[in-house]
Enzyme design. Structure first.
Site, PDB file in Angstrom:
ATOM      1  N   CYS A  95       0.887  -1.354   0.113  1.00  8.78           N
ATOM      2  CA  CYS A  95      -0.026   0.179   0.060  1.00  8.78           C
ATOM      3  C   CYS A  95       0.737   1.266  -0.013  1.00  8.78           C
ATOM      4  O   CYS A  95       0.301   2.472  -0.060  1.00  8.78           O
ATOM      5  CB  CYS A  95      -0.959  -0.027   1.143  1.00  8.78           C
ATOM      6  N   HIS A 369      -9.365   3.597  -1.075  1.00  9.34           N
ATOM      7  CA  HIS A 369      -8.015   2.922  -0.863  1.00  9.34           C
ATOM      8  C   HIS A 369      -7.701   2.098  -2.015  1.00  9.34           C
ATOM      9  O   HIS A 369      -7.427   0.683  -1.780  1.00  9.34           O
ATOM     10  CB  HIS A 369      -7.929   2.390   0.517  1.00  9.34           C
TER      11      HIS A 369
HETATM   12  N1  COA Z   1     -16.790   1.171   5.006  1.00 11.38           N
HETATM   13  C1  COA Z   1     -18.055   1.658   5.189  1.00 11.38           C
HETATM   14  N2  COA Z   1     -19.044   0.903   4.508  1.00 11.38           N
HETATM   15  C2  COA Z   1     -18.712  -0.149   3.615  1.00 11.38           C
HETATM   16  C3  COA Z   1     -17.281  -0.213   3.267  1.00 11.38           C
HETATM   17  C4  COA Z   1     -16.343   0.327   4.298  1.00 11.38           C
HETATM   18  N3  COA Z   1     -15.042   0.104   4.180  1.00 11.38           N
HETATM   19  N4  COA Z   1     -17.214  -1.339   2.647  1.00 11.38           N
HETATM   20  C5  COA Z   1     -18.272  -1.501   2.087  1.00 11.38           C
HETATM   21  N5  COA Z   1     -19.304  -0.904   2.730  1.00 11.38           N
HETATM   22  C6  COA Z   1     -20.834  -0.883   2.530  1.00 11.38           C
HETATM   23  C7  COA Z   1     -21.168  -0.734   1.309  1.00 11.38           C
HETATM   24  O1  COA Z   1     -21.097   0.681   0.684  1.00 11.38           O
HETATM   25  C8  COA Z   1     -22.328  -1.329   1.210  1.00 11.38           C
HETATM   26  O2  COA Z   1     -23.161  -0.520   1.797  1.00 11.38           O
HETATM   27  P1  COA Z   1     -24.871  -0.879   1.370  1.00 11.38           P
HETATM   28  O3  COA Z   1     -25.367  -1.932   1.926  1.00 11.38           O
HETATM   29  O4  COA Z   1     -25.697   0.500   2.191  1.00 11.38           O
HETATM   30  O5  COA Z   1     -25.369  -0.665  -0.208  1.00 11.38           O
HETATM   31  C9  COA Z   1     -22.053  -2.472   2.306  1.00 11.38           C
HETATM   32  O6  COA Z   1     -21.213  -2.025   3.251  1.00 11.38           O
HETATM   33  C10 COA Z   1     -21.781  -3.646   1.785  1.00 11.38           C
HETATM   34  O7  COA Z   1     -20.746  -3.740   0.643  1.00 11.38           O
HETATM   35  P2  COA Z   1     -19.893  -4.797   0.174  1.00 11.38           P
HETATM   36  O8  COA Z   1     -18.854  -4.321  -0.871  1.00 11.38           O
HETATM   37  O9  COA Z   1     -20.540  -6.006  -0.001  1.00 11.38           O
HETATM   38  O10 COA Z   1     -18.701  -5.064   1.505  1.00 11.38           O
HETATM   39  P3  COA Z   1     -17.880  -6.291   1.802  1.00 11.38           P
HETATM   40  O11 COA Z   1     -18.604  -7.046   2.888  1.00 11.38           O
HETATM   41  O12 COA Z   1     -17.754  -7.132   0.312  1.00 11.38           O
HETATM   42  O13 COA Z   1     -16.523  -5.616   2.268  1.00 11.38           O
HETATM   43  C11 COA Z   1     -15.021  -5.239   3.877  1.00 11.38           C
HETATM   44  C12 COA Z   1     -16.304  -4.849   3.365  1.00 11.38           C
HETATM   45  C13 COA Z   1     -14.771  -4.264   4.934  1.00 11.38           C
HETATM   46  C14 COA Z   1     -14.657  -6.595   4.112  1.00 11.38           C
HETATM   47  C15 COA Z   1     -14.013  -4.652   2.343  1.00 11.38           C
HETATM   48  O14 COA Z   1     -14.256  -3.168   2.456  1.00 11.38           O
HETATM   49  C16 COA Z   1     -12.816  -4.717   3.162  1.00 11.38           C
HETATM   50  O15 COA Z   1     -11.903  -5.860   2.982  1.00 11.38           O
HETATM   51  N6  COA Z   1     -11.922  -3.614   3.179  1.00 11.38           N
HETATM   52  C17 COA Z   1     -10.582  -3.712   3.986  1.00 11.38           C
HETATM   53  C18 COA Z   1      -9.621  -3.609   2.586  1.00 11.38           C
HETATM   54  C19 COA Z   1      -8.276  -3.583   3.123  1.00 11.38           C
HETATM   55  O16 COA Z   1      -7.687  -4.546   3.544  1.00 11.38           O
HETATM   56  N7  COA Z   1      -7.440  -2.784   2.219  1.00 11.38           N
HETATM   57  C20 COA Z   1      -5.892  -3.004   2.563  1.00 11.38           C
HETATM   58  C21 COA Z   1      -5.585  -2.445   3.883  1.00 11.38           C
HETATM   59  S1  COA Z   1      -3.782  -2.260   4.458  1.00 11.38           S
END
Ligand code: COA
Length: 422
Positions: A95, A369
Protein backbone atom coordinates in the site's frame (compact mmCIF):
# COMPACT_ATOMS: atom_id res chain seq x y z
CA UNK A 1 18.47 3.29 15.48
CA UNK A 2 18.45 7.02 14.82
CA UNK A 3 17.84 8.31 11.30
CA UNK A 4 20.85 9.99 9.72
CA UNK A 5 20.37 13.59 8.56
CA UNK A 6 20.33 13.40 4.76
CA UNK A 7 19.90 16.05 2.07
CA UNK A 8 18.59 15.84 -1.47
CA UNK A 9 21.32 16.56 -4.04
CA UNK A 10 19.12 19.37 -5.40
CA UNK A 11 15.68 20.74 -4.67
CA UNK A 12 12.49 19.11 -5.99
CA UNK A 13 9.17 20.83 -6.61
CA UNK A 14 5.65 19.57 -7.22
CA UNK A 15 4.15 21.63 -10.06
CA UNK A 16 1.08 19.63 -11.04
CA UNK A 17 -1.20 16.96 -9.61
CA UNK A 18 -4.38 15.10 -10.44
CA UNK A 19 -6.45 12.13 -9.45
CA UNK A 20 -9.36 10.12 -10.76
CA UNK A 21 -12.49 9.77 -8.71
CA UNK A 22 -12.06 6.88 -6.27
CA UNK A 23 -14.77 4.23 -6.07
CA UNK A 24 -16.02 1.15 -7.89
CA UNK A 25 -15.99 1.50 -11.67
CA UNK A 26 -16.83 -1.80 -13.38
CA UNK A 27 -16.55 -0.22 -16.82
CA UNK A 28 -13.03 1.21 -16.32
CA UNK A 29 -9.58 -0.39 -16.40
CA UNK A 30 -6.56 0.77 -14.42
CA UNK A 31 -5.29 2.50 -17.56
CA UNK A 32 -8.54 4.46 -17.95
CA UNK A 33 -8.28 5.59 -14.34
CA UNK A 34 -4.65 6.64 -14.74
CA UNK A 35 -5.53 8.55 -17.89
CA UNK A 36 -8.16 10.49 -15.89
CA UNK A 37 -5.59 11.37 -13.24
CA UNK A 38 -3.04 12.36 -15.89
CA UNK A 39 -5.56 14.54 -17.72
CA UNK A 40 -6.36 16.36 -14.49
CA UNK A 41 -2.64 16.77 -13.82
CA UNK A 42 -2.12 18.36 -17.25
CA UNK A 43 -4.92 20.85 -16.55
CA UNK A 44 -3.45 21.66 -13.12
CA UNK A 45 -0.13 23.00 -14.47
CA UNK A 46 -0.73 26.76 -14.25
CA UNK A 47 1.51 27.81 -17.13
CA UNK A 48 0.78 24.71 -19.22
CA UNK A 49 3.48 22.41 -20.55
CA UNK A 50 4.19 19.92 -23.28
CA UNK A 51 3.91 16.38 -21.83
CA UNK A 52 6.82 15.43 -24.07
CA UNK A 53 8.98 17.27 -21.53
CA UNK A 54 8.42 14.35 -19.13
CA UNK A 55 11.64 12.33 -19.04
CA UNK A 56 10.72 9.34 -16.86
CA UNK A 57 7.74 7.71 -15.14
CA UNK A 58 7.66 6.05 -11.70
CA UNK A 59 4.39 4.21 -11.12
CA UNK A 60 3.19 2.67 -7.87
CA UNK A 61 1.06 -0.42 -8.27
CA UNK A 62 0.52 -3.30 -5.89
CA UNK A 63 -0.95 -6.08 -7.98
CA UNK A 64 -2.40 -5.34 -11.39
CA UNK A 65 -1.23 -8.90 -12.15
CA UNK A 66 -3.72 -10.48 -9.75
CA UNK A 67 -6.44 -7.80 -9.81
CA UNK A 68 -6.58 -7.26 -13.57
CA UNK A 69 -4.50 -10.04 -15.11
CA UNK A 70 -2.08 -7.38 -16.34
CA UNK A 71 1.55 -7.51 -15.28
CA UNK A 72 4.29 -5.10 -16.40
CA UNK A 73 1.89 -2.20 -16.09
CA UNK A 74 4.33 0.76 -16.05
CA UNK A 75 5.25 0.72 -19.78
CA UNK A 76 1.64 -0.17 -20.67
CA UNK A 77 0.41 2.93 -18.86
CA UNK A 78 3.25 5.12 -20.14
CA UNK A 79 2.27 4.17 -23.69
CA UNK A 80 -1.46 4.64 -22.92
CA UNK A 81 -0.87 8.27 -21.95
CA UNK A 82 1.48 8.86 -24.90
CA UNK A 83 4.79 8.82 -23.04
CA UNK A 84 6.57 5.79 -24.57
CA UNK A 85 9.55 5.43 -25.12
CA UNK A 86 10.45 7.18 -21.87
CA UNK A 87 11.70 4.85 -19.14
CA UNK A 88 8.75 3.65 -17.05
CA UNK A 89 9.36 1.85 -13.78
CA UNK A 90 6.81 0.08 -11.63
CA UNK A 91 7.30 0.27 -7.86
CA UNK A 92 5.67 -2.37 -5.67
CA UNK A 93 5.72 -1.80 -1.92
CA UNK A 94 2.19 -2.95 -1.08
CA UNK A 95 0.00 0.00 0.00
CA UNK A 96 3.07 2.28 0.06
CA UNK A 97 3.81 1.68 -3.63
CA UNK A 98 3.14 5.21 -4.86
CA UNK A 99 4.60 6.89 -1.77
CA UNK A 100 7.81 5.07 -2.61
CA UNK A 101 7.37 5.93 -6.32
CA UNK A 102 7.22 9.59 -5.24
CA UNK A 103 10.47 9.17 -3.34
CA UNK A 104 12.12 7.43 -6.29
CA UNK A 105 10.99 10.18 -8.66
CA UNK A 106 12.37 12.81 -6.29
CA UNK A 107 15.68 10.95 -5.95
CA UNK A 108 15.98 10.68 -9.74
CA UNK A 109 15.64 14.47 -10.00
CA UNK A 110 17.90 15.11 -7.00
CA UNK A 111 20.59 12.93 -8.60
CA UNK A 112 20.62 15.25 -11.62
CA UNK A 113 19.54 12.50 -14.01
CA UNK A 114 16.17 14.05 -14.92
CA UNK A 115 14.54 17.48 -14.59
CA UNK A 116 10.88 16.53 -15.21
CA UNK A 117 9.38 13.30 -13.85
CA UNK A 118 5.87 11.87 -13.74
CA UNK A 119 5.02 9.96 -10.57
CA UNK A 120 1.79 8.09 -10.14
CA UNK A 121 -0.13 5.26 -8.64
CA UNK A 122 -2.97 3.09 -9.80
CA UNK A 123 -5.01 0.16 -8.57
CA UNK A 124 -8.13 -1.48 -9.95
CA UNK A 125 -9.36 -3.74 -7.15
CA UNK A 126 -13.10 -4.18 -7.62
CA UNK A 127 -12.81 -6.59 -10.54
CA UNK A 128 -12.46 -9.40 -7.97
CA UNK A 129 -14.97 -10.42 -5.29
CA UNK A 130 -14.16 -9.38 -1.71
CA UNK A 131 -12.81 -12.78 -0.65
CA UNK A 132 -10.34 -12.83 -3.55
CA UNK A 133 -9.29 -9.21 -2.88
CA UNK A 134 -8.69 -10.23 0.74
CA UNK A 135 -6.40 -13.07 -0.42
CA UNK A 136 -4.48 -10.80 -2.80
CA UNK A 137 -4.00 -8.16 -0.10
CA UNK A 138 -2.91 -10.79 2.43
CA UNK A 139 0.14 -11.58 0.27
CA UNK A 140 1.47 -8.21 1.50
CA UNK A 141 1.96 -9.99 4.85
CA UNK A 142 4.27 -12.96 5.43
CA UNK A 143 3.25 -15.93 3.28
CA UNK A 144 5.37 -18.34 5.32
CA UNK A 145 4.29 -17.52 8.86
CA UNK A 146 1.21 -15.26 8.81
CA UNK A 147 -1.11 -16.22 5.97
CA UNK A 148 -1.11 -19.95 6.87
CA UNK A 149 -2.16 -18.89 10.40
CA UNK A 150 -5.26 -17.27 8.89
CA UNK A 151 -4.24 -13.63 8.95
CA UNK A 152 -5.87 -11.15 6.59
CA UNK A 153 -5.37 -7.37 6.59
CA UNK A 154 -8.38 -6.66 8.78
CA UNK A 155 -6.94 -9.40 11.05
CA UNK A 156 -3.48 -7.81 11.23
CA UNK A 157 -4.85 -4.41 12.15
CA UNK A 158 -7.31 -6.01 14.58
CA UNK A 159 -4.28 -7.47 16.38
CA UNK A 160 -2.70 -4.02 16.45
CA UNK A 161 -5.95 -2.48 17.73
CA UNK A 162 -6.21 -5.11 20.46
CA UNK A 163 -2.62 -4.42 21.54
CA UNK A 164 -3.21 -0.65 21.54
CA UNK A 165 -6.45 -0.89 23.50
CA UNK A 166 -4.85 -3.26 26.01
CA UNK A 167 -1.76 -1.09 26.45
CA UNK A 168 -3.43 2.32 26.71
CA UNK A 169 -7.00 1.57 27.83
CA UNK A 170 -8.46 3.25 24.74
CA UNK A 171 -12.23 2.86 24.32
CA UNK A 172 -13.75 1.59 21.06
CA UNK A 173 -15.40 4.99 20.74
CA UNK A 174 -11.97 6.43 19.86
CA UNK A 175 -11.90 4.25 16.74
CA UNK A 176 -15.43 5.31 15.88
CA UNK A 177 -14.48 8.98 16.25
CA UNK A 178 -11.79 8.55 13.58
CA UNK A 179 -14.35 7.08 11.18
CA UNK A 180 -16.89 9.83 11.91
CA UNK A 181 -14.29 12.55 11.32
CA UNK A 182 -12.88 11.08 8.13
CA UNK A 183 -16.33 10.55 6.64
CA UNK A 184 -17.09 14.20 7.53
CA UNK A 185 -14.01 15.27 5.61
CA UNK A 186 -14.80 12.86 2.76
CA UNK A 187 -18.25 14.41 2.45
CA UNK A 188 -16.45 17.60 1.38
CA UNK A 189 -14.38 15.82 -1.26
CA UNK A 190 -16.09 15.13 -4.57
CA UNK A 191 -13.39 12.57 -5.47
CA UNK A 192 -14.10 10.46 -2.39
CA UNK A 193 -15.59 6.98 -2.66
CA UNK A 194 -17.80 7.76 0.34
CA UNK A 195 -18.59 11.42 0.08
CA UNK A 196 -21.23 11.08 2.74
CA UNK A 197 -20.97 11.61 6.48
CA UNK A 198 -21.81 8.63 8.66
CA UNK A 199 -24.88 10.57 9.79
CA UNK A 200 -26.00 10.87 6.16
CA UNK A 201 -25.41 7.13 5.61
CA UNK A 202 -27.45 6.43 8.73
CA UNK A 203 -30.25 8.74 7.61
CA UNK A 204 -30.30 7.11 4.15
CA UNK A 205 -30.69 3.70 5.78
CA UNK A 206 -33.55 5.02 7.95
CA UNK A 207 -35.27 6.50 4.89
CA UNK A 208 -34.88 3.21 3.00
CA UNK A 209 -36.30 1.17 5.92
CA UNK A 210 -39.23 3.58 6.11
CA UNK A 211 -39.92 3.41 2.37
CA UNK A 212 -39.89 -0.40 2.53
CA UNK A 213 -42.18 -0.46 5.58
CA UNK A 214 -39.52 -2.18 7.72
CA UNK A 215 -39.27 -1.46 11.47
CA UNK A 216 -37.12 1.63 12.08
CA UNK A 217 -33.95 1.17 14.14
CA UNK A 218 -33.79 3.57 17.10
CA UNK A 219 -30.39 5.14 16.43
CA UNK A 220 -30.03 8.33 18.49
CA UNK A 221 -26.92 9.41 16.55
CA UNK A 222 -23.79 8.23 14.74
CA UNK A 223 -22.29 6.49 17.77
CA UNK A 224 -25.49 4.52 18.30
CA UNK A 225 -25.45 3.57 14.63
CA UNK A 226 -21.83 2.46 14.84
CA UNK A 227 -22.49 0.39 17.97
CA UNK A 228 -25.32 -1.50 16.22
CA UNK A 229 -24.00 -4.94 15.17
CA UNK A 230 -26.46 -5.08 12.28
CA UNK A 231 -25.53 -1.66 10.86
CA UNK A 232 -21.82 -1.92 11.60
CA UNK A 233 -20.87 -5.61 11.75
CA UNK A 234 -17.59 -6.89 13.16
CA UNK A 235 -15.07 -7.64 10.39
CA UNK A 236 -12.18 -8.73 12.65
CA UNK A 237 -12.75 -7.90 16.30
CA UNK A 238 -12.53 -5.13 17.48
CA UNK A 239 -12.67 -3.66 13.95
CA UNK A 240 -16.07 -3.22 12.35
CA UNK A 241 -17.17 -2.28 8.85
CA UNK A 242 -16.78 1.48 9.48
CA UNK A 243 -13.26 0.95 10.83
CA UNK A 244 -12.10 -0.37 7.45
CA UNK A 245 -11.03 1.41 4.30
CA UNK A 246 -13.06 0.14 1.35
CA UNK A 247 -12.04 -1.87 -1.71
CA UNK A 248 -11.42 0.77 -4.37
CA UNK A 249 -10.45 1.63 -7.92
CA UNK A 250 -8.47 4.80 -8.56
CA UNK A 251 -5.34 6.56 -9.73
CA UNK A 252 -3.28 9.63 -8.90
CA UNK A 253 -0.52 11.50 -10.72
CA UNK A 254 2.12 14.07 -9.72
CA UNK A 255 4.48 16.18 -11.79
CA UNK A 256 7.88 16.66 -10.14
CA UNK A 257 10.54 18.99 -11.49
CA UNK A 258 13.96 20.24 -10.46
CA UNK A 259 13.57 23.27 -8.18
CA UNK A 260 15.25 25.61 -10.68
CA UNK A 261 12.64 24.68 -13.32
CA UNK A 262 9.60 25.12 -11.03
CA UNK A 263 8.73 28.69 -12.09
CA UNK A 264 8.56 27.59 -15.75
CA UNK A 265 5.47 25.62 -14.75
CA UNK A 266 3.79 27.68 -12.05
CA UNK A 267 4.24 30.69 -9.79
CA UNK A 268 2.82 28.58 -6.93
CA UNK A 269 4.94 25.44 -6.68
CA UNK A 270 4.92 23.17 -3.67
CA UNK A 271 8.39 22.13 -2.56
CA UNK A 272 9.27 18.65 -1.38
CA UNK A 273 11.54 19.41 1.57
CA UNK A 274 11.67 16.12 3.45
CA UNK A 275 11.60 12.46 2.53
CA UNK A 276 12.17 9.41 4.72
CA UNK A 277 11.72 5.70 4.25
CA UNK A 278 12.29 2.66 6.43
CA UNK A 279 11.43 -1.02 6.48
CA UNK A 280 10.77 -3.71 9.06
CA UNK A 281 9.96 -7.39 9.44
CA UNK A 282 6.44 -8.74 9.20
CA UNK A 283 4.06 -8.09 12.09
CA UNK A 284 4.55 -11.42 13.88
CA UNK A 285 8.28 -10.74 14.27
CA UNK A 286 7.93 -7.35 15.93
CA UNK A 287 8.19 -6.74 19.67
CA UNK A 288 5.61 -3.92 19.65
CA UNK A 289 2.21 -3.97 17.94
CA UNK A 290 0.85 -0.65 19.25
CA UNK A 291 3.30 1.39 17.17
CA UNK A 292 5.05 1.09 13.79
CA UNK A 293 8.82 1.29 14.09
CA UNK A 294 9.47 1.96 10.40
CA UNK A 295 7.04 4.91 10.48
CA UNK A 296 8.94 6.52 13.34
CA UNK A 297 12.25 6.10 11.51
CA UNK A 298 10.86 7.38 8.20
CA UNK A 299 9.41 10.41 10.04
CA UNK A 300 12.71 11.13 11.80
CA UNK A 301 14.54 11.08 8.48
CA UNK A 302 11.98 13.34 6.80
CA UNK A 303 11.92 15.83 9.71
CA UNK A 304 15.73 15.96 9.80
CA UNK A 305 15.95 16.56 6.05
CA UNK A 306 13.30 19.30 6.21
CA UNK A 307 14.78 20.88 9.35
CA UNK A 308 11.36 20.92 11.02
CA UNK A 309 9.58 18.98 13.76
CA UNK A 310 6.08 17.64 14.34
CA UNK A 311 4.95 20.96 15.88
CA UNK A 312 5.63 22.77 12.61
CA UNK A 313 3.33 20.55 10.54
CA UNK A 314 0.00 22.28 9.87
CA UNK A 315 -1.81 19.30 8.31
CA UNK A 316 -1.14 15.66 7.51
CA UNK A 317 -2.52 12.88 5.36
CA UNK A 318 -1.86 9.67 7.26
CA UNK A 319 -2.38 6.04 6.30
CA UNK A 320 -5.71 5.19 7.95
CA UNK A 321 -6.30 1.86 6.19
CA UNK A 322 -8.11 1.01 9.43
CA UNK A 323 -9.14 3.56 12.06
CA UNK A 324 -6.57 2.17 14.53
CA UNK A 325 -3.84 2.95 12.01
CA UNK A 326 -4.64 6.68 12.23
CA UNK A 327 -4.35 6.70 16.03
CA UNK A 328 -1.00 4.92 15.85
CA UNK A 329 0.21 7.20 13.02
CA UNK A 330 -0.48 10.39 14.96
CA UNK A 331 1.74 9.05 17.75
CA UNK A 332 4.49 7.63 15.50
CA UNK A 333 4.73 10.99 13.73
CA UNK A 334 5.19 12.76 17.07
CA UNK A 335 1.94 14.75 16.91
CA UNK A 336 0.85 13.24 20.24
CA UNK A 337 2.79 11.24 22.87
CA UNK A 338 2.43 7.43 22.87
CA UNK A 339 -0.97 6.46 24.25
CA UNK A 340 -2.42 9.97 23.75
CA UNK A 341 -3.52 9.70 20.12
CA UNK A 342 -6.86 8.20 21.05
CA UNK A 343 -7.57 11.04 23.49
CA UNK A 344 -6.78 13.60 20.80
CA UNK A 345 -9.21 11.86 18.43
CA UNK A 346 -11.92 11.92 21.11
CA UNK A 347 -11.31 15.63 21.76
CA UNK A 348 -11.58 16.59 18.08
CA UNK A 349 -7.91 17.63 17.91
CA UNK A 350 -7.52 16.12 14.43
CA UNK A 351 -10.60 17.55 12.70
CA UNK A 352 -10.64 20.08 9.87
CA UNK A 353 -10.87 23.13 12.11
CA UNK A 354 -8.36 21.96 14.69
CA UNK A 355 -4.78 23.31 14.85
CA UNK A 356 -3.47 20.24 12.98
CA UNK A 357 -6.14 18.51 10.89
CA UNK A 358 -5.53 14.90 9.90
CA UNK A 359 -6.85 13.43 6.65
CA UNK A 360 -8.73 16.42 5.28
CA UNK A 361 -9.28 14.41 2.07
CA UNK A 362 -11.38 11.87 3.99
CA UNK A 363 -8.34 9.62 4.32
CA UNK A 364 -8.20 6.08 3.06
CA UNK A 365 -11.31 5.38 5.16
CA UNK A 366 -13.69 7.67 3.26
CA UNK A 367 -11.80 8.83 0.16
CA UNK A 368 -11.05 5.18 -0.65
CA UNK A 369 -7.92 3.04 -0.81
CA UNK A 370 -6.92 1.81 -4.27
CA UNK A 371 -3.78 0.56 -2.62
CA UNK A 372 -1.14 1.41 -5.23
CA UNK A 373 -2.58 4.91 -5.71
CA UNK A 374 -2.99 5.98 -2.09
CA UNK A 375 0.47 7.44 -1.45
CA UNK A 376 0.34 9.65 -4.54
CA UNK A 377 -3.23 10.68 -3.74
CA UNK A 378 -2.12 11.88 -0.30
CA UNK A 379 0.29 14.25 -2.08
CA UNK A 380 -2.54 15.43 -4.39
CA UNK A 381 -4.43 16.56 -1.27
CA UNK A 382 -1.41 18.50 0.01
CA UNK A 383 -0.90 20.06 -3.42
CA UNK A 384 -4.43 21.44 -3.21
CA UNK A 385 -4.30 22.43 0.46
CA UNK A 386 -0.91 24.17 0.30
CA UNK A 387 -2.03 26.16 -2.75
CA UNK A 388 -5.33 27.14 -1.12
CA UNK A 389 -7.37 25.16 -3.65
CA UNK A 390 -9.09 22.57 -1.47
CA UNK A 391 -12.54 24.19 -1.71
CA UNK A 392 -14.95 23.41 1.14
CA UNK A 393 -12.34 21.40 3.03
CA UNK A 394 -9.63 24.05 2.76
CA UNK A 395 -7.59 24.34 5.95
CA UNK A 396 -7.79 28.02 6.90
CA UNK A 397 -4.89 30.44 7.29
CA UNK A 398 -2.67 29.57 4.32
CA UNK A 399 -1.08 26.37 5.64
CA UNK A 400 2.67 26.33 4.98
CA UNK A 401 3.78 22.78 5.83
CA UNK A 402 2.07 19.45 5.25
CA UNK A 403 3.12 15.82 5.72
CA UNK A 404 2.17 12.52 4.09
CA UNK A 405 2.58 9.14 5.83
CA UNK A 406 2.16 6.05 3.68
CA UNK A 407 2.40 2.52 5.04
CA UNK A 408 2.99 -0.71 3.12
CA UNK A 409 1.52 -3.86 4.65
CA UNK A 410 1.51 -3.72 8.43
CA UNK A 411 4.47 -1.33 8.45
CA UNK A 412 7.12 -3.37 6.64
CA UNK A 413 7.50 -0.29 4.43
CA UNK A 414 6.88 3.28 5.57
CA UNK A 415 7.51 6.46 3.67
CA UNK A 416 7.00 10.01 4.94
CA UNK A 417 7.15 13.21 2.92
CA UNK A 418 7.07 16.86 3.98
CA UNK A 419 5.91 19.59 1.61
CA UNK A 420 6.21 23.37 1.86
CA UNK A 421 4.08 26.01 0.16
CA UNK A 422 6.20 27.98 -2.35
N1 COA B 1 -16.79 1.26 5.17
C1 COA B 1 -18.10 1.54 5.22
N2 COA B 1 -19.03 0.92 4.46
C2 COA B 1 -18.57 -0.02 3.61
C3 COA B 1 -17.23 -0.36 3.50
C4 COA B 1 -16.31 0.31 4.33
N3 COA B 1 -15.00 0.02 4.28
N4 COA B 1 -17.09 -1.34 2.58
C5 COA B 1 -18.33 -1.59 2.10
N5 COA B 1 -19.21 -0.79 2.73
C6 COA B 1 -20.67 -0.78 2.58
C7 COA B 1 -21.11 -0.74 1.13
O1 COA B 1 -21.26 0.58 0.70
C8 COA B 1 -22.42 -1.47 1.20
O2 COA B 1 -23.39 -0.58 1.73
P1 COA B 1 -24.95 -0.73 1.36
O3 COA B 1 -25.37 -2.09 1.83
O4 COA B 1 -25.60 0.40 2.12
O5 COA B 1 -25.03 -0.59 -0.12
C9 COA B 1 -22.18 -2.55 2.25
O6 COA B 1 -21.11 -2.03 3.09
C10 COA B 1 -21.74 -3.88 1.69
O7 COA B 1 -20.72 -3.64 0.74
P2 COA B 1 -19.79 -4.81 0.20
O8 COA B 1 -18.94 -4.24 -0.89
O9 COA B 1 -20.62 -6.01 -0.09
O10 COA B 1 -18.87 -5.09 1.48
P3 COA B 1 -17.96 -6.32 1.72
O11 COA B 1 -18.49 -7.04 2.93
O12 COA B 1 -17.76 -7.10 0.49
O13 COA B 1 -16.57 -5.62 2.13
C11 COA B 1 -14.97 -5.09 3.79
C12 COA B 1 -16.42 -4.92 3.34
C13 COA B 1 -14.77 -4.28 5.05
C14 COA B 1 -14.66 -6.57 4.08
C15 COA B 1 -14.02 -4.57 2.65
O14 COA B 1 -14.32 -3.23 2.40
C16 COA B 1 -12.56 -4.72 3.01
O15 COA B 1 -11.99 -5.80 2.90
N6 COA B 1 -11.90 -3.62 3.43
C17 COA B 1 -10.50 -3.66 3.81
C18 COA B 1 -9.61 -3.52 2.59
C19 COA B 1 -8.18 -3.68 2.95
O16 COA B 1 -7.80 -4.55 3.72
N7 COA B 1 -7.31 -2.85 2.35
C20 COA B 1 -5.90 -2.90 2.60
C21 COA B 1 -5.62 -2.29 3.90
S1 COA B 1 -3.94 -2.40 4.38
Amino acid sequence: MKAKARKLGRGVALVGAGMSKFGSFPEKTGRDLFFEAFRELLASVDKGFDPREIEAIYLGNYSSDLFEGQGHIAPIIADWVGLAPRPATRIEDACASSGVALRQGALAIASGLYDVVLVGGVEKMTSLPTERVTDVLATGGDALFEIPAGFTFPGFYAAMATAYIHKYGAPLEALMRVGIKNHKHGALNEKAQFNLTIRQIMENKLAKAKAQGRPLPSWAGELDFLRDEAANPVIAWPLRLFDCSPISDGAAALLLVAEERAKDFTDKPVYLIGSGQASDGALHSRPELASIRAAKLAAQEAYAMAGVGPKDIRLAEVHDCFTIAELIATEDLGFFPPGEGWKAAMEGLTSLHSPRPINTSGGLKAKGHPVGASGAAQAVELWQQLRGQAGPRQVPGEPALGLTHNVGGTGQTCVVHIFRRG
